[in-house]
Write a protein that holds these residues in place. Sequence first.
Motif, PDB file in Angstrom:
ATOM      1  N   LEU A 176       0.827  -1.209   0.000  1.00 31.29           N
ATOM      2  CA  LEU A 176       0.000   0.000   0.000  1.00 31.29           C
ATOM      3  C   LEU A 176       0.861   1.258   0.000  1.00 31.29           C
ATOM      4  CD1 LEU A 176      -2.724  -1.094   2.577  1.00 31.29           C
ATOM      5  CD2 LEU A 176      -2.981  -0.924   0.096  1.00 31.29           C
ATOM      6  N   ARG A 177       2.011   1.189   0.643  1.00 30.53           N
ATOM      7  CA  ARG A 177       2.931   2.329   0.640  1.00 30.53           C
ATOM      8  C   ARG A 177       3.325   2.698  -0.784  1.00 30.53           C
ATOM      9  NH1 ARG A 177       9.235   1.968   2.632  1.00 30.53           N
ATOM     10  NH2 ARG A 177       9.770   4.175   2.433  1.00 30.53           N
ATOM     11  N   GLU A 178       3.660   1.691  -1.583  1.00 30.13           N
ATOM     12  CA  GLU A 178       4.052   1.941  -2.966  1.00 30.13           C
ATOM     13  C   GLU A 178       2.858   2.365  -3.814  1.00 30.13           C
ATOM     14  OE1 GLU A 178       7.145   1.963  -4.006  1.00 30.13           O
ATOM     15  OE2 GLU A 178       7.841   1.420  -1.991  1.00 30.13           O
ATOM     16  N   LYS A 179       1.715   1.734  -3.580  1.00 31.86           N
ATOM     17  CA  LYS A 179       0.536   1.970  -4.425  1.00 31.86           C
ATOM     18  C   LYS A 179      -0.048   3.355  -4.221  1.00 31.86           C
ATOM     19  CE  LYS A 179      -3.695  -0.417  -5.833  1.00 31.86           C
ATOM     20  NZ  LYS A 179      -4.517  -1.644  -5.617  1.00 31.86           N
ATOM     21  N   PHE A 180      -0.084   3.820  -2.962  1.00 33.79           N
ATOM     22  CA  PHE A 180      -0.739   5.088  -2.645  1.00 33.79           C
ATOM     23  C   PHE A 180       0.237   6.171  -2.185  1.00 33.79           C
ATOM     24  CE2 PHE A 180      -4.068   1.850  -1.968  1.00 33.79           C
ATOM     25  CZ  PHE A 180      -5.037   2.338  -2.840  1.00 33.79           C
ATOM     26  N   ASP A 181       1.532   5.900  -2.275  1.00 29.18           N
ATOM     27  CA  ASP A 181       2.557   6.869  -1.873  1.00 29.18           C
ATOM     28  C   ASP A 181       2.333   7.319  -0.425  1.00 29.18           C
ATOM     29  OD1 ASP A 181       4.814   8.430  -2.169  1.00 29.18           O
ATOM     30  OD2 ASP A 181       3.724  10.146  -2.977  1.00 29.18           O
ATOM     31  N   LEU A 182       2.223   6.344   0.466  1.00 28.76           N
ATOM     32  CA  LEU A 182       1.916   6.618   1.866  1.00 28.76           C
ATOM     33  C   LEU A 182       3.181   6.832   2.688  1.00 28.76           C
ATOM     34  CD1 LEU A 182      -0.856   3.911   2.431  1.00 28.76           C
ATOM     35  CD2 LEU A 182      -1.205   6.380   2.242  1.00 28.76           C
ATOM     36  N   THR A 183       3.003   7.517   3.793  1.00 28.68           N
ATOM     37  CA  THR A 183       4.047   7.724   4.785  1.00 28.68           C
ATOM     38  C   THR A 183       3.560   7.115   6.092  1.00 28.68           C
ATOM     39  OG1 THR A 183       4.688   9.801   3.722  1.00 28.68           O
ATOM     40  CG2 THR A 183       5.440   9.462   5.991  1.00 28.68           C
ATOM     41  N   TYR A 184       4.440   6.411   6.819  1.00 28.07           N
ATOM     42  CA  TYR A 184       4.031   5.709   8.028  1.00 28.07           C
ATOM     43  C   TYR A 184       4.838   6.148   9.250  1.00 28.07           C
ATOM     44  CZ  TYR A 184       1.849   2.085   5.031  1.00 28.07           C
ATOM     45  OH  TYR A 184       1.083   1.419   4.117  1.00 28.07           O
ATOM     46  N   LEU A 185       4.145   6.246  10.374  1.00 27.79           N
ATOM     47  CA  LEU A 185       4.784   6.183  11.687  1.00 27.79           C
ATOM     48  C   LEU A 185       4.371   4.849  12.254  1.00 27.79           C
ATOM     49  CD1 LEU A 185       6.390   7.388  14.046  1.00 27.79           C
ATOM     50  CD2 LEU A 185       4.268   8.410  14.876  1.00 27.79           C
ATOM     51  N   PHE A 186       5.307   3.905  12.318  1.00 24.33           N
ATOM     52  CA  PHE A 186       4.981   2.527  12.662  1.00 24.33           C
ATOM     53  C   PHE A 186       5.440   2.233  14.094  1.00 24.33           C
ATOM     54  CE2 PHE A 186       4.480  -1.964  12.306  1.00 24.33           C
ATOM     55  CZ  PHE A 186       3.579  -2.146  11.264  1.00 24.33           C
ATOM     56  N   ILE A 187       4.467   2.104  14.985  1.00 23.45           N
ATOM     57  CA  ILE A 187       4.741   1.927  16.409  1.00 23.45           C
ATOM     58  C   ILE A 187       4.719   0.443  16.755  1.00 23.45           C
ATOM     59  CG2 ILE A 187       3.926   2.460  18.742  1.00 23.45           C
ATOM     60  CD1 ILE A 187       2.539   4.940  17.496  1.00 23.45           C
ATOM     61  N   SER A 188       5.737  -0.013  17.469  1.00 18.73           N
ATOM     62  CA  SER A 188       5.795  -1.431  17.832  1.00 18.73           C
ATOM     63  C   SER A 188       6.732  -1.623  19.015  1.00 18.73           C
ATOM     64  CB  SER A 188       6.287  -2.261  16.639  1.00 18.73           C
ATOM     65  OG  SER A 188       6.361  -3.628  16.957  1.00 18.73           O
ATOM     66  N   HIS A 189       6.509  -2.710  19.751  1.00 17.32           N
ATOM     67  CA  HIS A 189       7.469  -3.112  20.781  1.00 17.32           C
ATOM     68  C   HIS A 189       8.407  -4.190  20.236  1.00 17.32           C
ATOM     69  CE1 HIS A 189       4.317  -6.202  21.064  1.00 17.32           C
ATOM     70  NE2 HIS A 189       5.299  -7.000  21.429  1.00 17.32           N
ATOM     71  N   ASP A 190       8.162  -4.634  19.006  1.00 12.29           N
ATOM     72  CA  ASP A 190       8.902  -5.737  18.397  1.00 12.29           C
ATOM     73  C   ASP A 190      10.012  -5.180  17.500  1.00 12.29           C
ATOM     74  OD1 ASP A 190       9.790  -7.897  16.823  1.00 12.29           O
ATOM     75  OD2 ASP A 190       7.834  -8.894  16.943  1.00 12.29           O
ATOM     76  N   MET A 191      11.250  -5.337  17.923  1.00 11.74           N
ATOM     77  CA  MET A 191      12.376  -4.814  17.161  1.00 11.74           C
ATOM     78  C   MET A 191      12.482  -5.479  15.791  1.00 11.74           C
ATOM     79  SD  MET A 191      13.922  -2.436  18.947  1.00 11.74           S
ATOM     80  CE  MET A 191      15.627  -2.277  18.437  1.00 11.74           C
TER      81      MET A 191
END
Length: 337
Positions: free
Chosen positions: A213-228
């Motif tokens: 979806l990032r490539e398809k819609f030119d999205l920007t993410y802030l991806f929050i996780s506890h999993d390195m």
Amino acid sequence: MSTLPAPLLELRGVSKRFVRALDTAAKLAKLLGASAKEETVRAVDAVDLAVQAGEVVGLVGESGCGKSTLGRLAAGLLAPSVGTRLWRGEEIVLLPATAQRDVRLKIQMIFQDSYASLNPRMRVTDIVGEAPVVHGMIKQREQHEYATQMLAHVGLDASLLERFPHQFSGGQRARVGIARALAVKPEFLVCDEAVAALDVSIQAQVLNLFMQLREKFDLTYLFISHDMGVVQHVSDRVFVMYLGRVIENAPTAEIFARTNHPYTKALLAEVPRLDARKKSFVAIQGEIPSPLDPPHGCHFHPRCPQVMPRCRIDQPVLREIAPLHFSACHLNDAAPS
């Protein structure tokens, strides 16, 4: 000489405080002379964060470090106690009302608990299609067709449109949540532990979907996780939080190859491995960090000569220890700038 464009989203000196008010018993005790007082939780403390268009920034830390609160501040669901939010270099609260509305639509959030974040009384066609109709993006008569398109983008069939959230598996509900966010044509997605509740095999599928979806819609993410491991897989840059503060940030390859901060090393030591390795970074015995009374410094390397007493007196600040690699540790003070 070319200059970098303004970040898509930027947080400057953002802090968030929550006040825990006294309950009835504590108020009575205070009237009788007790020293009861309101407690202030410093959930986020003077954080700077800039995300360029098209970038995926990973935000990692243990439970209670403030990363979800920071995500809600970024998405505009919470107002900062101190600090400013900027969209394409402009302070959001100073924009005209119509422009602020547009920014709110451009920033969407995907939550960890996909079941709790979906209205159990609404069918998927309304969950996904209602907001575009309300905001004038489509006509009411186009809702069903539009929702069908959104489901197709996340790998779900149109036959599921009339179902309720409880009729889906966890992975399917996660995809419905993504479709709902995509429906208002966002540019920036805040993904708060978006795959944490899923089985490992389903996690991989959803992570791959995010990248598609990032490539398809030119999205920007802030991806929050506890999993390195998850953060390493999806992120261009990584920010590490500890008790409301960012204590290290760098490009992903750099931070995993040359980890600097003792707390980041402690997080990496907890990543499950097939080979048995001795852990050399552990929390100091007896030190239980709390956002109600956060200690100064990291307190994660008992052999660090700076822990006692300097980190308790002088809180370390972020400084650049290598190109684009920042860390807040007194052990870096002797390093050249």
